[in-house]
Structures are given as structure tokens and as C-alpha cells.
Design a protein around this motif. Structure first.
Motif, PDB file in Angstrom:
ATOM      1  N   VAL A  75       0.829  -1.199   0.000  1.00 19.19           N
ATOM      2  CA  VAL A  75       0.000   0.000   0.000  1.00 19.19           C
ATOM      3  C   VAL A  75       0.871   1.259   0.000  1.00 19.19           C
ATOM      4  O   VAL A  75       0.506   2.288  -0.569  1.00 19.19           O
ATOM      5  CB  VAL A  75      -0.965  -0.020   1.202  1.00 19.19           C
ATOM      6  CG1 VAL A  75      -1.705   1.292   1.360  1.00 19.19           C
ATOM      7  CG2 VAL A  75      -1.972  -1.173   1.041  1.00 19.19           C
ATOM      8  N   ALA A  76       2.064   1.154   0.620  1.00 19.52           N
ATOM      9  CA  ALA A  76       2.986   2.294   0.682  1.00 19.52           C
ATOM     10  C   ALA A  76       3.724   2.536  -0.638  1.00 19.52           C
ATOM     11  O   ALA A  76       4.418   3.546  -0.778  1.00 19.52           O
ATOM     12  CB  ALA A  76       4.000   2.085   1.802  1.00 19.52           C
ATOM     13  N   GLY A  77       3.617   1.614  -1.591  1.00 19.39           N
ATOM     14  CA  GLY A  77       4.255   1.812  -2.890  1.00 19.39           C
ATOM     15  C   GLY A  77       5.644   1.242  -3.035  1.00 19.39           C
ATOM     16  O   GLY A  77       6.392   1.637  -3.933  1.00 19.39           O
ATOM     17  N   VAL A  78       6.003   0.281  -2.186  1.00 20.07           N
ATOM     18  CA  VAL A  78       7.341  -0.307  -2.264  1.00 20.07           C
ATOM     19  C   VAL A  78       7.556  -1.011  -3.602  1.00 20.07           C
ATOM     20  O   VAL A  78       8.633  -0.904  -4.207  1.00 20.07           O
ATOM     21  CB  VAL A  78       7.587  -1.259  -1.080  1.00 20.07           C
ATOM     22  CG1 VAL A  78       8.872  -2.053  -1.278  1.00 20.07           C
ATOM     23  CG2 VAL A  78       7.655  -0.478   0.228  1.00 20.07           C
ATOM     24  N   ALA A  79       6.540  -1.725  -4.080  1.00 22.51           N
ATOM     25  CA  ALA A  79       6.695  -2.430  -5.366  1.00 22.51           C
ATOM     26  C   ALA A  79       6.961  -1.445  -6.504  1.00 22.51           C
ATOM     27  O   ALA A  79       7.778  -1.711  -7.391  1.00 22.51           O
ATOM     28  CB  ALA A  79       5.455  -3.266  -5.665  1.00 22.51           C
ATOM     29  N   SER A  93       1.205  -2.884  -7.507  1.00 26.44           N
ATOM     30  CA  SER A  93       1.461  -1.463  -7.331  1.00 26.44           C
ATOM     31  C   SER A  93       0.609  -0.929  -6.188  1.00 26.44           C
ATOM     32  O   SER A  93      -0.357  -1.567  -5.751  1.00 26.44           O
ATOM     33  CB  SER A  93       1.109  -0.713  -8.607  1.00 26.44           C
ATOM     34  OG  SER A  93      -0.302  -0.798  -8.849  1.00 26.44           O
ATOM     35  N   ALA A  94       0.942   0.265  -5.702  1.00 24.59           N
ATOM     36  CA  ALA A  94       0.135   0.888  -4.656  1.00 24.59           C
ATOM     37  C   ALA A  94      -1.298   1.084  -5.126  1.00 24.59           C
ATOM     38  O   ALA A  94      -2.256   0.877  -4.360  1.00 24.59           O
ATOM     39  CB  ALA A  94       0.752   2.225  -4.240  1.00 24.59           C
ATOM     40  N   ALA A  95      -1.466   1.471  -6.388  1.00 20.81           N
ATOM     41  CA  ALA A  95      -2.811   1.688  -6.918  1.00 20.81           C
ATOM     42  C   ALA A  95      -3.618   0.396  -6.931  1.00 20.81           C
ATOM     43  O   ALA A  95      -4.803   0.375  -6.575  1.00 20.81           O
ATOM     44  CB  ALA A  95      -2.732   2.279  -8.321  1.00 20.81           C
ATOM     45  N   ALA A  96      -2.986  -0.715  -7.325  1.00 21.65           N
ATOM     46  CA  ALA A  96      -3.686  -1.994  -7.367  1.00 21.65           C
ATOM     47  C   ALA A  96      -3.887  -2.572  -5.971  1.00 21.65           C
ATOM     48  O   ALA A  96      -4.882  -3.263  -5.705  1.00 21.65           O
ATOM     49  CB  ALA A  96      -2.927  -2.987  -8.244  1.00 21.65           C
TER      50      ALA A  96
END
Length: 413
Positions: A75-79, A93-96
């Protein structure tokens, strides 16, 4: 293949065992890891929810693949940060990842995709909460809209309890109660192709007989011999493929692990929840039975080549995991108690640490999950409880009925 695993819980220890057993993996690191993961991987002190720090570590280690275990880093966008460095990453992704990060968003996606699920209302004030609870009736299902480490849901016949939970959460989703046995289905995907894993069942309540407060999970088992033979095929057709298509349509394709929590209702399987990562403790039993090398499978999903991957292979038999929790869990757990008998095969570390003297001590609520496989479910269950009895932890608590009804043939759909 050089692999970096992100996370520090029981799920990540189970993933570490699977990754380390893959012949294609010649280097495995974990951040931050735990004492159990340290038996399989080189540990690095990096904050899992810091996208820049994780991406920098992946570059420093020359990782070919990063595997993100928990939901908070996703959720934090690490990926996103890892992929921006040109490194393959298993995790959406954070969006997904909003499919897990927001229950209201997940319900919106399911409605658009025509996925069978519960009626629901997203509420941000107590007036709308009361109206929704009145409309849907008991049992009341109240879910924190955001992340809550598996403990943001209250299912109760007590209206006051439902209202108290809703007020404590702020934004909540009120849902219709779905009757029937609950099942967890993990689906590995690159956004288009899918590779479903073996369905499992977990146990959310603290006490035997599904009594007591909700927890992050007190045990699990697989396979589910009582489940409909076409369960996985039907869920892929009615739920997974429409959801993935809707996410692609929105410009936020979901690639990674889609966890589908299901109720097998009289009207067929319906979604209780989506998660964006492997579940804990179901991962422990599913991976114990997976014969296909794990790293190659996750890498195929991370690189968009899952359609070309060989069909999954499974070991015969069954697996059972039993969670050993600390004193007072799921309240504020007592930590720092010395643990003995936990550094043996089959004991998965979740909330453990080393004290100043090097002793293994409790460091969280769910401390360990003992996992065993057997020729059948009864044998796997007996072996798991033998492992549990070998662990010494003051104040430890665990359920004694994990998989018992399935062994007795008492579950029907």
C-alpha cells in the motif's frame, strides 16, 4: 537468481523456506526478517514500508527479484519503487493494492465487475452506520475500511459491539453476513494469466469452537476434501478474471498475489474480502504442499511470463498449521518471554526476536506457527500438535481443534 524478501512475520518465514528450497535461488536476503528467517537468508535492517530504502537495498544486493510479503509495504508503494529501478518485483502497485487497502474500493471494483459478494454500505458517520446496520440486520459485519493487520473486522449479534467498533474505526464498511464455510484461495497472476494455488481454510477466532475474539488467524489446513470439485474453476470464472479485467480497464492492472476470501453460501461462493498478498497462516500449509519451485513461479508473475510457466505440481497428502500465541493475545501481548523448542524444522517464526543474551524470546502476539504435513489430514494434524507440544513459552495459547471438524467429516456445503 538473487532474491530479496521483504517482511518479518510467519508468512515471510514460510516464503523464505520455499524460496531457499528453489534450486534457481543462489542468494536469498530478507529485510528485516526474524530469527527463523535468519536460518535461510541474510538479514538486513531496512524499514519494510520505506519505498526508497527497500529499492536502494535491492540495487545494492543486485537482486533479480524482490518478493514483498506484507500488505503495508504494498500500500505504501514499495513495489513501484523497486520496479522503477528496473528490478522485477512480486507484489502489486500501490494503486492496485487498494483492493486490500480500502474495503470500499474493493466493493466498488466488485460491483463494477459483477463479482458475487455481500451487499454493503461505506459509512463515514455514525448516522449512516446505524442506518446500514438496521438495513442489513444481524449478524452485524463491521469492517475497518483501511488496513488493520487482520483484526479490523467484527462479526457480532450485539448491536452495541458493532457500533463501538464502527466508532473506533472511523470510516467503515457495513456488510451483509454471508453464511457458509469460509475458504481462502490464493491466485498468482501477472495481471492477465493466473495460477491458482490450493484452497485452504483458516480459523479466525481465538478459542476452540470458533469462540472468543477475532484474531489474525489461529491455524489453517489444506486440502479441503469437502469443498466442491469445481470451486477453484468457478471462482476464477466468476470472481478473479472479472476483477483482473476491471483493474486492467482502470489502468491499474493487478499483478502479484490476489487473496480471495470466500464464503461458500447456499447460492455459491461469494467474496468476503480481497487481500493483495499471501495470507497468514494459510501460506504455511499451501506452500508446504507446493512441489513447483517457488521462486521461478513468483518471478514468472513478476516478469509477465506466467502464461508460459509449467502447470503447478502438488505433493500428495495434507498439511496443518497451528498458531502459538503469546499471553493476552489478541490484546496487548506480553513480550520478552524465553522460547524453547522452536528452532526445529516445521516451526515457523512470526513474533520472535533475540534478547541481549542471544536467547530466543517472544516479540509479538502470534509468536510461532507449527506446520506439519502428513499422508492424510489426520496424520498432518497429529504431527502439527506434536510440534506444538514441543514448544515451551510461558503463557502460550493455541487452539486444539484446528482441522478437527474436517477430519471428522463434519463440514458440508
Amino acid at each position: 537468481m538473487r532474491v530479496l524478501l521483504i517482511g518479518s512475520g510467519g508468512r515471510e518465514h514460510a516464503l523464505a523456506v520455499g524460496l531457499a528450497a528453489d534450486p534457481s535461488v543462489d542468494f536469498l536476503a530478507a529485510a528485516p526478517g526474524n530469527p527463523g528467517i535468519a536460518q535461510h537468508a541474510e538479514l538486513h535492517e531496512v524499514k519494510a514500508v520505506d519505498p526508497a530504502a527497500v529499492a536502494a537495498l535491492a540495487v545494492e544486493l543486485a537482486a533479480d527479484l524482490v518478493v514483498i510479503g506484507p500488505e503495508a509495504p504494498l500500500v505504501a508503494g514499495v513495489a513501484d519503487a523497486v520496479r522503477a529501478k528496473g528490478i522485477a518485483c512480486f507484489g502489486p502497485s500501490a494503486a492496485a493494492a487498494r483492493l486490500e487497502g480500502s474495503k470500499a474500493f474493493a466493493n466498488e471494483v466488485m460491483a463494477a465487475a459483477g463479482v458475487p459478494t455481500a451487499r454493503s454500505f461505506a459509512c463515514e458517520d455514525m448516522g449512516s452506520v446505524r442506518a446500514a446496520l438496521t438495513e442489513l440486520g444481524a449478524p452485524y459485519v463491521v469492517k475497518n475500511d483501511g488496513l488493520a493487520a487482520g483484526k479490523g473486522v467484527v462479526v457480532t449479534d450485539d448491536l452495541d459491539e458493532a457500533l463501538i467498533h464502527a466508532e473506533a474505526c472511523g470510516k467503515v464498511v457495513i456488510e451483509e453476513f454471508l453464511p457458509g464455510p469460509e475458504v481462502s484461495l490464493f491466485v498468482i497472476t501477472d495481471g492477465t494469466a493466473v495460477a491458482p494455488l490450493m484452497p485452504a481454510q483458516d480459523f479466525k477466532r481465538l478459542l476452540d469452537g470458533d469462540e472468543g475474539p477475532n484474531t489474525g488467524g489461529m491455524g489453517a489446513y489444506a486440502p479441503l476434501d469437502w469443498a466442491p470439485a469445481d470451486l477453484t474453476e468457478r471462482v476464477l470464472r466468476e470472481t478473479v478474471e472479472p476483477t483482473l479485467a476491471e483493474m486492467r480497464e482502470r489502468g491499474t492492472p493487478f499483478a502479484g498475489l490476489l487473496y480471495v476470501g470466500l464464503a461458500l453460501t447456499p447460492d455459491g461462493p461469494k467474496v468476503i474480502e480481497f487481500n493483495a498478498r499471501f495470507g497468514d497462516p494459510e501460506t504455511q500449509v499451501v506452500l508446504a504442499l507446493l512441489e513447483t519451485p517457488l521462486a521461478g513461479l513468483l518471478n514468472a508473475a513478476a516478469t509477465g511470463t506466467l502464461a508460459a510457466h509449467e502447470p503447478l505440481r502438488w505433493k500428495s497428502g495434507a498439511a496443518v498449521t497451528v498458531v502459538v500465541a503469546s499471553h493476552n493475545y489478541p490484546g496487548t501481548p506480553r513480550i520478552g518471554d524465553v522460547i524453547e523448542g522452536a528452532e526445529v524444522p516445521g516451526v515457523i517464526h512470526a513474533g520472535t526476536a533475540r534478547d541481549a543474551g542471544g536467547d530466543l524470546v517472544s516479540a509479538g502476539g502470534r509468536v510461532l506457527s507449527v506446520t506439519a504435513a502428513g499422508a492424510d489430514l489426520a496424520g498432518a494434524r497429529e504431527a502439527a500438535y506434536a510440534l506444538a507440544e514441543g514448544v515451551r513459552l510461558d503463557g502460550a495459547q493455541y487452539r486444539t481443534d484446528i482441522a478437527l471438524r474436517a477430519v471428522r467429516g463434519e463440514i458440508t456445503v
